[in-house]
Design an enzyme around this catalytic site. Structure first.
Site, mmCIF file in Angstrom:
data_model
loop_
_atom_site.group_PDB
_atom_site.id
_atom_site.type_symbol
_atom_site.label_atom_id
_atom_site.label_comp_id
_atom_site.label_asym_id
_atom_site.label_seq_id
_atom_site.Cartn_x
_atom_site.Cartn_y
_atom_site.Cartn_z
ATOM 1 N N SER A 232 0.114 1.344 -5.673
ATOM 2 C CA SER A 232 -0.630 1.024 -6.887
ATOM 3 C C SER A 232 0.044 -0.123 -7.636
ATOM 4 O O SER A 232 0.215 -1.203 -7.083
ATOM 5 C CB SER A 232 -0.754 2.288 -7.738
ATOM 6 O OG SER A 232 -1.750 2.144 -8.700
ATOM 7 N N ASP A 460 -11.301 3.746 -3.496
ATOM 8 C CA ASP A 460 -10.147 3.993 -4.367
ATOM 9 C C ASP A 460 -10.583 3.829 -5.821
ATOM 10 O O ASP A 460 -11.132 2.799 -6.198
ATOM 11 C CB ASP A 460 -9.040 2.986 -4.032
ATOM 12 C CG ASP A 460 -7.715 3.310 -4.702
ATOM 13 O OD1 ASP A 460 -7.721 3.634 -5.905
ATOM 14 O OD2 ASP A 460 -6.678 3.211 -4.023
ATOM 15 N N HIS A 488 -6.934 7.657 -4.042
ATOM 16 C CA HIS A 488 -6.071 6.525 -4.333
ATOM 17 C C HIS A 488 -4.962 6.406 -3.295
ATOM 18 O O HIS A 488 -4.270 7.381 -3.011
ATOM 19 C CB HIS A 488 -5.474 6.714 -5.727
ATOM 20 C CG HIS A 488 -4.674 5.556 -6.212
ATOM 21 N ND1 HIS A 488 -5.075 4.257 -6.068
ATOM 22 C CD2 HIS A 488 -3.480 5.508 -6.855
ATOM 23 C CE1 HIS A 488 -4.168 3.449 -6.613
ATOM 24 N NE2 HIS A 488 -3.188 4.191 -7.075
#
Length: 518
Positions: A232, A460, A488
């Site tokens: 991320s 996502d 995710h």
């Protein structure tokens, strides 16, 4: 009865969402007693920090070893880094580091970052068995660290726990003049609190400075090059490292990638669309299973959820919380988005929505507390505060509350369900009292770096797939691997194709085919 919640690697890049979530197994309870302020948090890694000038050079920081001490199954230590890399002799801070040693034939250190920004990363080593597959655990020392301003690395502090409670519970889509004014006051209180409590550090927690810290960490670990796995926001951190230190960049894997070229507004629009896609995928799964409690079509299910949120906005729901808290619309929003990070958690969203539709906000409140790292009546880390400081230091652009309605059309087009919430998030950085002094306008293409593997997941919610595509294209040596799926990030999610590509590169140095679809 407590429940276990499996959530993906720490996330939430958009300014509107101020928190961080980690993967693993978490017991959702609400029965522990706790204090009202964060004074009792463990900040041991900062006790030796010196903010007095000491005339050290940057080379002095590179010439350090980590004094490891046993901590559970792992080893823990600290490294010292300059507060300001533009003036290394002006003072220093310590960063917390944790290492899970390789269980097999070691090939080196793998530095890892969970994302956020605002999430500490030492827990990735502490709970490495849950986050990384056995081939990586055998081949690498897994090295997690709390980035500056987070966890136990001089954590920024802006609000008391009671103030954080009010901040999270507030309406994220204010629809009355009183709520708009409350939002403005909360923002002013936040930034004034950051300045009063953390001014010496809060102006130096940018992504560029955190990337410079990683190079000091690399040297302290005795590695010639940095091998790295970031999730991320950790992909932005890794890409920034590759830009600053291409000759020191080893094998980098960036999972759940962020487009580093997006402005704050563009990034928020992108994430709004990502959450809309994820919510609709969740509802579609419910409808396809037959007898969906939300309705007999995706549109009907989305309408049910929107009507529920609107009703909570008008009248908060009672809960079984031992502190007597109600489920406000702000808490309901965070409770709704939290399970979207992993398809494994959709059953918890089922439970939360079913109970809320029956008038009980307990499960959604627990999910919201998990999102904000609130346990036993207190916040156990500073992730809710650090994310805004880091994001706004990286890109301080903002608009005023009067300008927000002009954004509604674009944001509601991107996300009919969440659009206005993300539009209001564009005010987050208004009034920030800090300015980045270390390459605030850095452009990222990683020119000269070794191959960088970029992973993207098609549905996502937090880092939409299109951003992974963009990052891979922008990085001179970027290689894109795509996972078709929900939730995710892509690694260690049961997709052998993805895991084989990651292991092949990190362990054997085999670069996967660019454009590989899994």
């Amino acid at each position: 009865m407590s429940k276990k919640l499996i959530v993906s690697v720490a996330v939430i890049w958009a300014l509107v969402v101020a928190g961080a979530i980690g993967i693993g197994v978490i017991v959702l309870t609400g029965d522990d007693d706790g204090g009202d302020d964060k004074a009792d948090r463990d900040t041991s890694a900062t006790d030796g920090a010196s903010r007095e000038p000491d005339n050290r050079t940057l080379e002095d920081f590179y010439d350090q070893d980590i004094s490891w001490k046993a901590c559970g199954e792992d080893e823990c230590g600290t490294i010292e880094v300059p507060i300001d890399y533009q003036d290394p002799g002006a003072g220093s801070i310590q960063l917390a580091v944790e290492r899970r040693k390789a269980s097999g034939d070691r090939i080196g250190s793998l530095v890892v970052n969970p994302g956020g920004p605002g999430a500490g990363g030492t827990y990735l080593a502490e709970q490495a068995d849950g986050y990384f597959a056995e081939p990586l655990l055998a081949a690498y020392d897994i090295v997690g660290f709390d980035p500056r301003g987070t966890g136990d690395s001089s954590p920024v502090d802006c609000l008391t726990d009671d103030e954080l409670d009010a901040w999270v519970a507030a309406d994220p889509d204010p629809d009355t003049p009183e709520e708009v004014e409350e939002g403005k006051e909360n923002s002013e209180e936040f930034w004034s609190g950051c300045e009063a409590k953390s001014a010496d550090v809060a102006g130096h927690v940018s992504t560029v400075e955190a990337a410079r810290d990683m190079d000091v960490l690399r040297a302290a670990l005795g590695e010639d090059k940095l091998d790295y796995l970031g999730f991320s926001y950790g992909t932005r951190l890794g890409a920034t490292y590759a830009e600053l230190y291409p000759d020191k960049t080893g094998r980098l894997v960036l999972d759940g990638a962020i487009d580093p070229s997006l402005s704050a507004r563009e990034g928020s629009l992108s994430q709004a669309g990502g959450f809309e896609t994820a919510l609709r995928s969740y509802v579609k799964d419910c409808v396809d299973g037959g007898g969906c409690f939300l309705g007999d079509s995706v549109d009907a299910g989305i309408a049910t959820i929107k009507d529920l949120i609107d009703s909570i906005d008008k009248k908060p729901l009672p809960t079984k919380d031992p502190e007597g808290r109600e489920l406000t619309v702000g808490l309901a929003f965070y409770g709704l988005i939290t399970p979207l990070y992993s398809e494994d958690n959709w059953t918890y969203l089922d439970d939360g929505l079913k109970k809320a539709l029956d008038g009980d906000g307990s499960t959604l409140l627990q999910l919201s507390d998990f999102y904000g790292s609130r346990e036993g009546g207190k916040y156990v880390d500073n992730s809710l505060e650090a994310i805004s400081v880091i994001n706004c230091l990286d890109d301080p652009w903002s608009i005023t509350t009067d300008e927000v309605p002009d954004q509604f059309a674009d944001f509601e087009k991107a996300s009919p369900t969440f659009g206005k919430v993300f539009a209001w998030g564009l005010t987050t950085c208004h009034g920030i009292p800090f300015t980045s002094t270390d390459e605030p306008d850095l452009k990222i293409d990683g020119s000269g770096a070794a191959p960088i593997v970029v992973l993207g997941t098609t549905r996502d919610p937090a880092t939409p797939y299109e951003e992974a595509v963009a990052m891979a294209e922008q990085l001179e040596s970027g290689v894109l691997v795509s996972r078709d799926g929900d939730g995710h990030t892509a690694y260690n999610k049961g997709n052998d194709c993805v895991d084989d590509a990651v292991h092949g590169y990190l362990i054997d140095g085999k670069v996967p085919e660019d454009g590989l679809k899994c």
